[in-house]
Design a protein around this motif. Structure first.
Motif, PDB file in Angstrom:
ATOM      1  N   LYS A 115      59.380  38.325   0.887  1.00 58.40           N
ATOM      2  CA  LYS A 115      58.429  37.495   1.798  1.00 58.40           C
ATOM      3  C   LYS A 115      57.865  38.566   2.798  1.00 58.40           C
ATOM      4  CE  LYS A 115      62.320  35.557   2.737  1.00 58.40           C
ATOM      5  NZ  LYS A 115      63.332  34.709   3.238  1.00 58.40           N
ATOM      6  N   ASN A 117      55.608  38.079   4.936  1.00 64.40           N
ATOM      7  CA  ASN A 117      55.197  37.679   6.341  1.00 64.40           C
ATOM      8  C   ASN A 117      56.654  37.209   6.774  1.00 64.40           C
ATOM      9  OD1 ASN A 117      55.895  35.356   4.738  1.00 64.40           O
ATOM     10  ND2 ASN A 117      54.408  34.021   5.725  1.00 64.40           N
ATOM     11  N   ASN A 166      54.915  34.253   0.110  1.00 65.93           N
ATOM     12  CA  ASN A 166      55.232  34.251   1.441  1.00 65.93           C
ATOM     13  C   ASN A 166      55.961  33.149   1.633  1.00 65.93           C
ATOM     14  OD1 ASN A 166      53.615  36.550   1.890  1.00 65.93           O
ATOM     15  ND2 ASN A 166      51.820  35.268   2.472  1.00 65.93           N
ATOM     16  N   GLU A 168      56.713  30.043   4.180  1.00 64.62           N
ATOM     17  CA  GLU A 168      55.488  28.845   4.584  1.00 64.62           C
ATOM     18  C   GLU A 168      56.350  27.999   5.682  1.00 64.62           C
ATOM     19  OE1 GLU A 168      55.102  26.400   1.005  1.00 64.62           O
ATOM     20  OE2 GLU A 168      54.193  28.233   0.016  1.00 64.62           O
ATOM     21  N   LYS A 169      55.539  27.605   6.420  1.00 63.92           N
ATOM     22  CA  LYS A 169      55.844  26.808   7.619  1.00 63.92           C
ATOM     23  C   LYS A 169      56.504  25.755   6.813  1.00 63.92           C
ATOM     24  CE  LYS A 169      54.101  24.102  11.627  1.00 63.92           C
ATOM     25  NZ  LYS A 169      52.981  23.572  12.220  1.00 63.92           N
ATOM     26  N   HIS A 170      58.016  25.386   7.787  1.00 60.84           N
ATOM     27  CA  HIS A 170      58.501  24.269   7.220  1.00 60.84           C
ATOM     28  C   HIS A 170      58.005  22.713   7.459  1.00 60.84           C
ATOM     29  CE1 HIS A 170      63.085  26.484   7.150  1.00 60.84           C
ATOM     30  NE2 HIS A 170      61.983  27.068   6.787  1.00 60.84           N
ATOM     31  N   LYS A 171      58.181  22.103   6.335  1.00 58.90           N
ATOM     32  CA  LYS A 171      57.519  20.709   6.248  1.00 58.90           C
ATOM     33  C   LYS A 171      58.643  19.766   7.067  1.00 58.90           C
ATOM     34  CE  LYS A 171      54.976  21.518   2.123  1.00 58.90           C
ATOM     35  NZ  LYS A 171      53.715  21.405   2.479  1.00 58.90           N
ATOM     36  N   PRO A 179      60.120  27.290   0.065  1.00 61.02           N
ATOM     37  CA  PRO A 179      58.718  26.791  -0.179  1.00 61.02           C
ATOM     38  C   PRO A 179      58.445  26.225  -1.294  1.00 61.02           C
ATOM     39  CG  PRO A 179      59.009  29.195   0.285  1.00 61.02           C
ATOM     40  CD  PRO A 179      60.214  28.745   0.072  1.00 61.02           C
ATOM     41  N   SER A 181      56.129  26.382  -3.512  1.00 56.58           N
ATOM     42  CA  SER A 181      55.577  27.441  -4.609  1.00 56.58           C
ATOM     43  C   SER A 181      56.721  28.091  -5.132  1.00 56.58           C
ATOM     44  CB  SER A 181      54.741  28.392  -3.730  1.00 56.58           C
ATOM     45  OG  SER A 181      55.225  28.991  -2.671  1.00 56.58           O
ATOM     46  N   THR A 206      62.851  19.785  -1.403  1.00 58.43           N
ATOM     47  CA  THR A 206      61.989  20.351  -2.098  1.00 58.43           C
ATOM     48  C   THR A 206      61.986  20.495  -3.382  1.00 58.43           C
ATOM     49  OG1 THR A 206      61.822  21.710   0.220  1.00 58.43           O
ATOM     50  CG2 THR A 206      60.782  22.518  -1.952  1.00 58.43           C
ATOM     51  N   SER A 247      50.402  22.775  -7.934  1.00 56.61           N
ATOM     52  CA  SER A 247      50.012  23.012  -6.724  1.00 56.61           C
ATOM     53  C   SER A 247      48.384  23.467  -6.630  1.00 56.61           C
ATOM     54  CB  SER A 247      50.844  23.902  -5.853  1.00 56.61           C
ATOM     55  OG  SER A 247      50.702  25.337  -6.134  1.00 56.61           O
ATOM     56  N   LYS A 249      47.352  26.069  -4.893  1.00 56.44           N
ATOM     57  CA  LYS A 249      47.548  27.600  -4.979  1.00 56.44           C
ATOM     58  C   LYS A 249      47.817  28.061  -6.388  1.00 56.44           C
ATOM     59  CE  LYS A 249      50.436  29.105  -1.786  1.00 56.44           C
ATOM     60  NZ  LYS A 249      51.506  29.633  -0.919  1.00 56.44           N
TER      61      LYS A 249
END
Length: 281
Positions: A115, A117, A166, A168-171, A179, A181, A206, A247, A249
């Motif tokens: 990761k 980020n 990366n 990702e912001k949690h949903k 994530p 992805s 997820t 996705s 992406k």
């Protein structure tokens, strides 16, 4: 086309796994507790060090014994050509590796999920963690792995075991949510359309969401009533209309990949039609 089913149950995964028929699951993804909650563990919230408390589900007296129990049951329900993917960090990863060897499983890969980020580290006494590890194992050396899809996702080159995806912001509010992805790649590489995916630690759902999008059947277990409700709502809210949904992406990577994925979906439709014709009197 087969109608995709999803089954999410509330309860202890070891007990619920005993109700699943042997050899009935094609792929398992598991992100087990790391056992990092409690008075002796700390984490960072709003820039300050605080006691880590993810919930009672992350406090286990004998983590190695617990790991061996749930892994044994997972292996029992796994198909002969199926694979199990187990995510973790250095806190739990060694225990899982020892158990996989003890149970005489074929260890296929250890994927390093990098990761770029990842969150910075406040303390100055060690390196900032930016990776998680994923064991991939099977019962025998004859297992399903979609090499061609992996190659296409990787731009036409062999995919290596270092994955840069990366964070990702949690949903949802779940503290260890993965994530979508990451799960999309795992499910595409380890299963076929119409296969059954199992997640013994469903968390925020997820795996179930992505499995549903990719037209795989899903079985999931979650011990926390709060996260069970979140996962159930999230999976039920996912509408796919019996077609594969990739996705954005993934689809943005290349036109060649789009055509490849479309061709695979068409091949599956043709196979379903052929099977239906054969089954008719």
């Amino acid at each position: 086309m087969t109608n995709i089913t999803t089954k999410l149950q509330l309860g202890n995964c070891i007990e619920l796994l005993r109700e699943v028929p042997s050899g009935s699951v094609n792929q398992i993804f598991a992100d087990p507790p790391y056992n990092l909650s409690g008075a002796t563990f700390q984490t960072v919230k709003s820039g300050k060090m605080v006691t880590c408390d993810k919930g009672n589900w992350d406090i286990i007296d004998d983590i190695h014994r617990f790991n061996e129990e749930w892994v044994k049951e997972c292996i029992r329900v796994l198909a002969a050509d199926g694979t199990i993917w187990i995510s973790g960090t250095l806190h739990n990863h060694p225990s899982i590796g020892v158990i996989l060897k003890k149970l005489n499983l074929w260890i296929i890969n250890d994927v390093i999920w990098f990761k770029r980020n990842a969150a910075p580290l406040l303390s100055k006494n060690r390196l900032a963690p930016s990776t998680e590890l994923i064991w991939i194992a099977s019962k025998t050396k004859k297992y399903y792995f979609d090499y061609e899809t992996a190659k296409m996702i990787n731009g036409g080159k062999q995919m290596r075991n270092l994955w840069e995806i990366n964070a990702e912001k949690h949903k949802t509010s779940h503290p260890t949510e993965k994530p979508e992805s990451l799960l999309e790649r795992i499910i595409l590489l380890g299963s076929k359309q119409g296969d059954t995916i199992l997640d013994p630690f469903a968390g925020s759902g997820t795996t179930g969401v992505v499995a549903k999008r990719l037209q795989r059947h899903f079985i999931g277990f979650e011990i926390s009533p709060d996260y069970f409700k979140i996962a159930l709502n999230r999976i039920n809210d996912e509408k796919t209309e019996n077609k594969v949904v990739y996705s954005e992406k993934l689809l943005k990577q290349s036109e060649q990949l789009n055509l490849f994925l479309e061709e695979k979906a068409n091949e599956y439709k043709a196979k379903c039609f052929e099977d239906k014709v054969k089954s008719e009197p």
